[in-house]
Design a protein around this motif. Structure first.
Motif, PDB file in Angstrom:
ATOM      1  N   ASP A 188      -2.610 -27.206  27.617  1.00  0.00           N
ATOM      2  CA  ASP A 188      -3.027 -25.599  27.335  1.00  0.00           C
ATOM      3  C   ASP A 188      -4.439 -25.744  26.904  1.00  0.00           C
ATOM      4  N   HIS A 189      -4.841 -24.699  27.592  1.00  0.00           N
ATOM      5  CA  HIS A 189      -6.322 -24.516  27.402  1.00  0.00           C
ATOM      6  C   HIS A 189      -6.971 -23.315  27.653  1.00  0.00           C
ATOM      7  N   THR A 190      -7.961 -22.952  27.094  1.00  0.00           N
ATOM      8  CA  THR A 190      -8.791 -21.604  27.384  1.00  0.00           C
ATOM      9  C   THR A 190     -10.260 -21.871  26.797  1.00  0.00           C
ATOM     10  N   SER A 191     -11.268 -21.135  27.486  1.00  0.00           N
ATOM     11  CA  SER A 191     -12.575 -21.176  27.078  1.00  0.00           C
ATOM     12  C   SER A 191     -12.871 -20.321  26.069  1.00  0.00           C
ATOM     13  N   ASN A 192     -11.984 -18.869  26.045  1.00  0.00           N
ATOM     14  CA  ASN A 192     -12.190 -17.933  25.056  1.00  0.00           C
ATOM     15  C   ASN A 192     -11.968 -18.339  23.755  1.00  0.00           C
ATOM     16  N   ASN A 292      -2.119 -25.559  33.380  1.00  0.00           N
ATOM     17  CA  ASN A 292      -2.522 -25.009  32.000  1.00  0.00           C
ATOM     18  C   ASN A 292      -1.198 -24.699  31.453  1.00  0.00           C
ATOM     19  N   GLY A 293      -0.571 -25.682  30.889  1.00  0.00           N
ATOM     20  CA  GLY A 293       0.731 -25.384  30.112  1.00  0.00           C
ATOM     21  C   GLY A 293       1.024 -26.837  29.682  1.00  0.00           C
ATOM     22  N   ASP A 294       1.353 -27.013  28.238  1.00  0.00           N
ATOM     23  CA  ASP A 294       1.692 -28.284  27.601  1.00  0.00           C
ATOM     24  C   ASP A 294       3.325 -28.588  27.452  1.00  0.00           C
ATOM     25  N   LEU A 295       4.107 -27.504  28.063  1.00  0.00           N
ATOM     26  CA  LEU A 295       5.594 -27.874  28.210  1.00  0.00           C
ATOM     27  C   LEU A 295       6.226 -27.740  26.992  1.00  0.00           C
ATOM     28  N   ARG A 296       5.703 -27.072  25.817  1.00  0.00           N
ATOM     29  CA  ARG A 296       6.138 -27.061  24.590  1.00  0.00           C
ATOM     30  C   ARG A 296       6.632 -25.811  24.139  1.00  0.00           C
TER      31      ARG A 296
END
Length: 410
Positions: A188-192, A292-296
């Protein structure tokens, strides 16, 4: 959380960064058995061979962490995610006593399957960890390095804590992950960055757990710094599922990027939420392997706090319908965990999850169910259920959008 609650003698940020780098890389030069309380020295491998390769199910390396008083939680989680195809490394930080680590190591020999397949190990050495600083990142990299050394063939590195629990069986997980390329990373990630730009990255902290014997809260440094120009910071969930290739890159670093970023994040708060995201999104070799996802499954308050809410039975239906593989946070022995065991994992809290690999688990004998494995089946055959089908469909949807998109600040 107040960062100024304890102020031991300060180390300059550069020294703290060096301490983190040393802690993370020391394992590469440590002699056998790598500080393990339950090493495999003198133990013969289990009889069945684990099939590897494109036509066989994948396998996972689990780093399961906890602190003092959480040994029972770690063992319950281990039983819920256990399968002979996988590798497991259990770690209790300096908040646990030596007796607790010894008891955990002894418990890792209790199950016949764990003795037979020799795929459960316990970190025997104590070191301090604080989840708000960089010492937790050093611990995760240490776990990854050990798992790379003792497990030659696993496909993905999975980080779990004693507050986590699976929502699918390992057969379901194998089935879902067998449908995706094994070089993909679920992060899971974002640059914002929003408010984190100033609070997490311009402000500096010193994680005292890098050089103290006991778990110690970080404290703020007087210095501040400008945002970096050489790379773009990404942030997100601290819980990741990393491919073996990317895990090796973070530990061994055939270019200098992982080490440079390790030094940078040594003095950033909650570095576990940004390090892997920034390394992968800054690497031309790996950025297009990022999903973009951690499956949590989490539930946050509004506005969100530092930790997600404790889950209970009111969240059960949403958990099932989320198509997540894991969820957090759960209170110890919460009734919802029994429901997960009964309805999703088909196990009691004291037994492993049944599967083809264990022929007798769950059979009726002497008026009750068999609680332990003693007859081994084919560990390369999996039988997924509806949860596996649901997870596989979900993963097939999300893997088509890969890479790291730089978003405009809101």
């Amino acid at each position: 959380m107040k960062l100024g609650a304890m102020r031991p003698c300060r180390l300059p940020p550069a020294i703290a960064a060096a301490a983190l780098a040393a802690a993370a890389l020391l394992v590469l030069f440590r002699a056998s058995p790598y500080g393990l309380a339950y090493p495999r020295a003198g133990v013969q491998p289990g009889p069945p061979l684990v099939a590897r390769g494109p036509g066989s199910p994948p396998s996972f390396a689990y780093w399961i962490s906890g602190t003092g008083g959480e040994g029972r939680r770690v063992l319950r989680l281990l039983r819920a995610v256990y399968h002979p195809r996988n590798q497991y490394l259990l770690h209790l930080d300096a908040g646990a006593s030596r007796d607790e680590r010894t008891e955990l190591a002894a418990a890792a020999r209790d199950e016949a399957a764990w003795r037979e397949f020799t795929n459960v190990d316990v970190v025997g050495e104590s070191y301090a960890v604080d989840r708000t600083g960089s010492s937790v990142l050093a611990a995760a990299l240490h776990g990854a390095a050990v798992l790379l050394r003792i497990g030659a063939d696993w496909d993905w590195f999975v980080t779990l804590s004693s507050w986590d629990y699976p929502l699918v069986t390992q057969d379901d997980l194998f089935y879902a992950f067998s449908s995706v390329p094994r070089h993909l990373n679920f992060i899971d990630h974002t640059s914002n960055l929003g408010w984190k730009e100033h609070e997490r990255f311009e402000k500096l902290i010193v994680d005292a757990s890098l050089y103290m014997d006991k778990n110690t809260q970080p404290f703020p440094a007087t210095e501040t710094r400008q945002m970096p120009e050489a790379f773009k910071i990404f942030t997100g969930s601290p819980w990741v599922i990393l491919s073996r290739n990317f895990t090796e890159h973070c530990v061994h670093g055939w270019d200098n990027l992982p080490r440079r970023l390790l030094m940078y994040f040594a003095n950033a708060a909650y570095s576990m939420e940004s390090y892997f995201q920034t390394v992968i999104c800054s690497s031309s070799d790996f950025r297009n392997t990022t999903v973009n996802g951690d499956l949590r499954y989490f539930v946050w308050d509004d506005p969100p706090g530092l930790e997600p809410r404790i889950l209970d039975e009111t969240h059960f239906d949403n958990m099932v319908n989320s198509s997540a593989a894991f969820a957090r946070r759960f209170a110890e022995d919460a009734p919802v965990l029994k429901r997960v065991d009964d309805e999703l994992l088909n196990r009691s809290s004291a037994q492993l999850v049944p599967g083809v690999w264990c022929r007798n688990l769950g059979e009726k004998q002497g008026g009750g169910d068999v609680k332990a494995c003693s007859k081994w089946g084919d560990i390369n055959v999996v039988r997924p259920g509806r949860a596996g089908e649901r997870l596989r469909r979900f993963m097939s949807e999300i893997i088509h959008i890969r890479g790291c998109t730089v978003t405009a600040a809101s």
